[in-house]
Design a protein around this motif. Structure first.
Motif, mmCIF file in Angstrom:
data_model
loop_
_atom_site.group_PDB
_atom_site.id
_atom_site.type_symbol
_atom_site.label_atom_id
_atom_site.label_comp_id
_atom_site.label_asym_id
_atom_site.label_seq_id
_atom_site.Cartn_x
_atom_site.Cartn_y
_atom_site.Cartn_z
ATOM 1 N N ILE A 159 0.816 -1.215 0.000
ATOM 2 C CA ILE A 159 0.000 0.000 0.000
ATOM 3 C C ILE A 159 0.851 1.268 0.000
ATOM 4 O O ILE A 159 0.317 2.378 -0.005
ATOM 5 C CB ILE A 159 -0.969 0.028 1.209
ATOM 6 C CG1 ILE A 159 -0.183 -0.035 2.532
ATOM 7 C CG2 ILE A 159 -1.958 -1.134 1.129
ATOM 8 C CD1 ILE A 159 -1.065 0.158 3.764
ATOM 9 N N MET A 171 -7.226 3.577 -5.757
ATOM 10 C CA MET A 171 -6.922 3.755 -4.331
ATOM 11 C C MET A 171 -6.627 5.221 -4.054
ATOM 12 O O MET A 171 -6.134 5.921 -4.946
ATOM 13 C CB MET A 171 -5.704 2.910 -3.978
ATOM 14 C CG MET A 171 -5.288 2.918 -2.522
ATOM 15 S SD MET A 171 -4.150 4.224 -2.033
ATOM 16 C CE MET A 171 -2.811 3.252 -1.383
ATOM 17 N N MET A 195 -6.005 8.336 -0.599
ATOM 18 C CA MET A 195 -5.954 8.717 0.814
ATOM 19 C C MET A 195 -6.475 10.138 0.964
ATOM 20 O O MET A 195 -6.043 11.028 0.230
ATOM 21 C CB MET A 195 -4.517 8.700 1.317
ATOM 22 C CG MET A 195 -4.110 7.389 1.919
ATOM 23 S SD MET A 195 -2.589 7.595 2.860
ATOM 24 C CE MET A 195 -1.405 7.481 1.564
ATOM 25 N N MET A 229 -9.314 4.704 6.285
ATOM 26 C CA MET A 229 -8.345 4.202 7.249
ATOM 27 C C MET A 229 -8.996 4.244 8.635
ATOM 28 O O MET A 229 -10.208 4.440 8.729
ATOM 29 C CB MET A 229 -7.063 5.052 7.196
ATOM 30 C CG MET A 229 -6.704 5.426 5.770
ATOM 31 S SD MET A 229 -5.034 5.981 5.393
ATOM 32 C CE MET A 229 -4.468 6.835 6.822
ATOM 33 N N SER A 230 -8.214 4.069 9.688
ATOM 34 C CA SER A 230 -8.808 3.986 11.034
ATOM 35 C C SER A 230 -9.743 5.159 11.347
ATOM 36 O O SER A 230 -10.831 4.965 11.884
ATOM 37 C CB SER A 230 -7.707 3.927 12.097
ATOM 38 O OG SER A 230 -7.009 2.721 11.996
ATOM 39 N N ARG A 254 -8.438 0.166 4.564
ATOM 40 C CA ARG A 254 -7.085 -0.199 5.030
ATOM 41 C C ARG A 254 -6.937 0.308 6.459
ATOM 42 O O ARG A 254 -6.732 1.488 6.694
ATOM 43 C CB ARG A 254 -6.035 0.445 4.120
ATOM 44 C CG ARG A 254 -6.284 0.202 2.619
ATOM 45 C CD ARG A 254 -5.259 0.951 1.788
ATOM 46 N NE ARG A 254 -5.147 2.353 2.151
ATOM 47 C CZ ARG A 254 -5.872 3.340 1.605
ATOM 48 N NH1 ARG A 254 -6.739 3.087 0.640
ATOM 49 N NH2 ARG A 254 -5.716 4.583 2.013
ATOM 50 N N GLY A 261 -5.169 0.156 10.189
ATOM 51 C CA GLY A 261 -3.983 -0.218 10.950
ATOM 52 C C GLY A 261 -4.163 -0.010 12.446
ATOM 53 O O GLY A 261 -4.457 -0.930 13.199
ATOM 54 N N ARG A 273 1.029 3.504 16.295
ATOM 55 C CA ARG A 273 2.439 3.315 15.902
ATOM 56 C C ARG A 273 3.262 4.485 16.420
ATOM 57 O O ARG A 273 2.743 5.562 16.637
ATOM 58 C CB ARG A 273 2.560 3.269 14.372
ATOM 59 C CG ARG A 273 1.939 2.057 13.720
ATOM 60 C CD ARG A 273 1.999 2.161 12.203
ATOM 61 N NE ARG A 273 1.296 3.324 11.687
ATOM 62 C CZ ARG A 273 0.002 3.346 11.348
ATOM 63 N NH1 ARG A 273 -0.721 2.266 11.456
ATOM 64 N NH2 ARG A 273 -0.546 4.449 10.900
#
Ligand SMILES: *Cc1c(COP(=O)(O)O)cnc(C)c1O
Length: 217
Positions: free
Chosen positions: A63, A147, A149, A191-192, A207, A209, A216
Motif C-alpha cells: 500500500i 486507491m 488517501m 483508514m482507522s 485499510r 492499521g 504506531r
C-alpha cells in the motif's frame, strides 16, 4: 476489535486490509489465528521479511510507494499492489509478473488529498490515462480499481468530498474502459479515522492499521 470491525464491514460487503506495518509478526499471527488473511504493508523490505516468516496463505497488499527497481523482490508473491502511480511502474510490474508466470492485481493510486506530500496520479493525469490505450495490453497485470488517501484533517466534510471525488474517478474509468471487466471493481479508501465515511461514499476496501493493532510510534 477485529470482530467488531468485520461485523460492521460485512453489512456493506467491504473488504478489510489489516495494515500491519511496523507491527511484529506475533501480533499479525494473533489476527491470522482469528481468521484474517489479508494484510497490508507499505515498505518492500518489511514486507519481504514478513512474507518469509509468516503463513503462505496470507494475501499481501503493498500500500506504500513502490520504486521501479524494487518490483522484482515482491513480484513472486504479492497479491495486490495498491499504490501504482506511473505507467513506468505499471510496465515494470507487468514485466516482473510475466517472469514468474503470474498475474498481479493492481490499483491506480490517485492523489485526492490537499497535501502535496502524498503520491498518486494527479487529476490531470486522468485525461491522459483515458487517452492511453496501451495499458490495456499489459497481460500480466489485472487492473482492479483505484486507491486514495484523504487529507489528514478533522474536517470530515472535506474528507467526504475527497472520497466522493475518488468514487467519481473510478466511475469515469469504469465507464470508459472497464465496463465489461469483472475485475475493475475496487475503490480502496478509508483508514482507522475515516473508514465509516469512506464506506458511505462507496469504498469496497478499507485499510485499517492503528484501530486494529494499536498506535504506531
Ligand atoms: C498506514 C496506512 C494505512 C492505515 O492507517 P491507520 O490510520 O493506522 O489505519 C492505510 N493506508 C495507507 C496507505 C497507509 O500507509
Amino acid at each position: 476489535m477485529l470482530q467488531l470491525i468485520l461485523d460492521e464491514l460485512a453489512k456493506t460487503n467491504t473488504t478489510l486490509i489489516a495494515v500491519s506495518k511496523t507491527k511484529p509478526t506475533k501480533q499479525i499471527m494473533q489476527m491470522y489465528d482469528r481468521g484474517q488473511r489479508i494484510f497490508g504493508e507499505n515498505r518492500v523490505q518489511e514486507l519481504l521479511e514478513k512474507y518469509e516468516s509468516l503463513p503462505k496463505d496470507i494475501q499481501w497488499h503493498l500500500i506504500g510507494h513502490l520504486q521501479t527497481n524494487k518490483v522484482k523482490y515482491i513480484a513472486p508473491f504479492v497479491h495486490m499492489i495498491q499504490s501504482v502511480d506511473s505507467f513506468k511502474l505499471l510496465e515494470e510490474i507487468n514485466k516482473q509478473a510475466a517472469k514468474h508466470k503470474r498475474t498481479i492485481s493492481v490499483l491506480l493510486q490517485f492523489h485526492i488529498a490537499e497535501e502535496d506530500s502524498k503520491f498518486g496520479f494527479a487529476l490531470n493525469d486522468l485525461v491522459e490515462l483515458i487517452d492511453k490505450e496501451s495499458f490495456k495490453d499489459l497481460k500480466n497485470i489485472r487492473l482492479a480499481g483505484v486507491m486514495g488517501m484523504a487529507t489528514f484533517t478533522d474536517d470530515m466534510d472535506q474528507v467526504r468530498l475527497e472520497f466522493s471525488l475518488l468514487k467519481h474517478i473510478f466511475t469515469q474509468l469504469k465507464n470508459q474502459y472497464f465496463d465489461n471487466s469483472p475485475h475493475f471493481k475496487e475503490i480502496s479508501m478509508g483508514m482507522s479515522g475515516d473508514f465509516r465515511i469512506a464506506i458511505e461514499e462507496g469504498s469496497t476496501m478499507v485499510r485499517i492499521g492503528s484501530l486494529l493493532f494499536g498506535g504506531r510510534n
